[in-house]
Design an enzyme around this catalytic site. Structure first.
Site, mmCIF file in Angstrom:
data_model
loop_
_atom_site.group_PDB
_atom_site.id
_atom_site.type_symbol
_atom_site.label_atom_id
_atom_site.label_comp_id
_atom_site.label_asym_id
_atom_site.label_seq_id
_atom_site.Cartn_x
_atom_site.Cartn_y
_atom_site.Cartn_z
ATOM 1 N N GLU A 48 1.218 -0.773 -5.531
ATOM 2 C CA GLU A 48 1.947 -0.277 -4.367
ATOM 3 C C GLU A 48 3.002 -1.290 -3.905
ATOM 4 O O GLU A 48 2.698 -2.473 -3.713
ATOM 5 C CB GLU A 48 0.933 -0.011 -3.246
ATOM 6 C CG GLU A 48 1.500 0.590 -1.970
ATOM 7 C CD GLU A 48 0.397 0.869 -0.931
ATOM 8 O OE1 GLU A 48 -0.802 0.797 -1.270
ATOM 9 O OE2 GLU A 48 0.753 1.145 0.225
ATOM 10 N N ASP A 62 5.479 2.688 -0.696
ATOM 11 C CA ASP A 62 5.053 2.855 0.693
ATOM 12 C C ASP A 62 6.279 2.592 1.577
ATOM 13 O O ASP A 62 6.993 3.539 1.961
ATOM 14 C CB ASP A 62 3.899 1.861 0.972
ATOM 15 C CG ASP A 62 3.464 1.768 2.425
ATOM 16 O OD1 ASP A 62 4.086 2.419 3.290
ATOM 17 O OD2 ASP A 62 2.493 1.025 2.720
#
Ligand code: OSB
Ligand code: MG
Length: 384
Positions: free
Chosen positions: A230, A255
């Site tokens: 991520e 994200d």
């Protein structure tokens, strides 16, 4: 479906007041990421009061901004200011409105997505309760429960990390996310993999801590069979993520970079990510989050629900969101007790068999006595 149409079948409300409620809540243990350590949260809650079809209604929303502008440029005191001086006055002067009108009314104000999202959540909560519609049904939920994952911070030692992860696995969490940064990456992740076995669903989150040149280093994570990596690079480096994605087998998930449905489409089309983390606050509210869900689904990109150390208010809304069909991966929808000794809702989020139940109503009931005891300031803005 265009944003503004999502609530047009619901009776609108006339806003009477917008309350900004700040609370102080200590975390059960420090939460460390590549951008900083949090030991307590200063949280902004929004309470709206409005005239609905059957009288006065109330709605609550939670602002996901952190204490300091380290995850994104928003931070709690800044949110309070922009809501008081720029956003709330526009809503209070807008006449009869619904949740679906908020983003349009607030559009002239640039960015400030977490602030806008908190207001939209409170108005949506009030509107749905006035219309007797459950949040999950309004979202288009397809499940009665969702699997629960936990986000694990950077620790002082690998031993401490092993003990912490072991505790969460005992609690029943079905997926572990490890925070990483340069110097805390291959060794702790490898140790967790070897200690708990290949069958544990595992992923990592760098919160922008690496650079475009780190592709070969990040490719070494491929040996661990992770679900995803991520946000390795800074949020504005979409091209850099595409470069990393071409060098690493493990799927790249974004994200911080995904601030809207448009940003999601751009990132996907440029090959920067193959998975998207959805956080309603980061994209300006739950309605934009539904659009992010839909544009990803249309492109065959699975999503999962992120978290921002919310109380049971924001968490209940996240759980309802996470029950949509394209939330294919397990989200950061952990129990209240993972962060709080006591939550501000009467029915804290609980894990049963590794899952959280999707609320059949608005999602939460405020524990007013406890909420009042942790309140640090209250400002009420009224319709003049
Ligand atoms: O990057 O997902 C993140 C918390 C604060 C800011 C950013 C992040 C997080 C988390 C916490 O990982 C997840 C949760 O709330 O359970
Ligand atoms: Mg993250």
């Amino acid at each position: 479906m265009p944003l503004a149409n999502r609530t047009h079948h619901l009776r609108p409300l006339h806003l009477r007041s917008i309350e900004l409620r700040r609370i102080a809540l200590p975390l059960v243990s420090p939460f460390r990421t590549s951008f900083g350590t949090e030991t307590a949260r200063d949280i902004l809650l929004i309470r709206v009061r409005a005239d609905g079809p059957n009288g006065l209604v109330e709605g609550w929303g939670e602002c996901t901004a952190g204490n300091d502008p380290l995850y994104s440029s928003e931070y709690v005191a800044g949110c309070q200011h922009v809501i008081e001086h720029h956003l709330a006055p526009r809503l209070l002067g807008a006449g009869a409105i619904g949740g679906g009108d908020v983003s349009t009314i607030l559009e002239p104000v640039k960015d400030h997505r977490m602030s806008k999202g908190a207001l939209e959540a409170a108005i949506l909560n009030a509107q749905l309760s006035a219309n007797d519609v459950a949040l999950a049904d309004f979202f288009g939920s397809t499940r009665g429960r969702v699997p629960s994952g936990v986000s694990v911070g950077i620790m002082d030692s690998v031993d401490q990390l092993v003990r912490t992860v072991g505790g969460y696995l005992d609690d029943g969490y079905v997926r572990i996310k490890l925070k990483i940064e340069p110097g805390w990456d291959l060794e702790p992740v490898g140790t967790i993999r070897r200690t708990f076995g290949d069958h544990v669903p595992l992923q990592v989150d760098a919160n922008t801590a690496y650079t475009r040149d780190d592709g070969p280093h990040l490719a070494r994570f491929d040996q661990f069979g992770l679900l995803l990596i991520e946000q390795p690079l800074p949020e504005d480096d979409v091209t850099g993520h595409a470069i990393i994605a071409s060098q690493v087998e493990t799927p790249i998930c974004l994200d911080e970079s995904i601030v809207s449905a448009k940003a999601a489409v751009d990132a996907i089309e440029r090959g920067a990510c193959s998975i998207v983390n959805i956080k309603a606050g980061r994209v300006g509210g739950y309605l934009e989050a539904l659009d992010v869900h839909d544009v990803c689904a249309a492109r065959g990109v699975p999503v999962w629900c992120g978290g921002m150390l919310e109380t049971g208010i924001g968490r209940a809304m996240n759980v309802a969101l996470a029950s949509l069909p394209n939330f294919i991966l397990t989200g950061d929808v952990s129990a209240s007790e993972r962060f709080w000794a006591r939550d501000v809702v009467t029915d804290p989020i609980r894990i049963v068999d590794g899952h959280v139940t999707v609320p059949a109503d608005g999602g939460f009931e405020i524990d007013h006595e406890f909420l009042n005891s942790v309140t640090t300031s209250t400002v009420v803005l009224s319709d003049s």
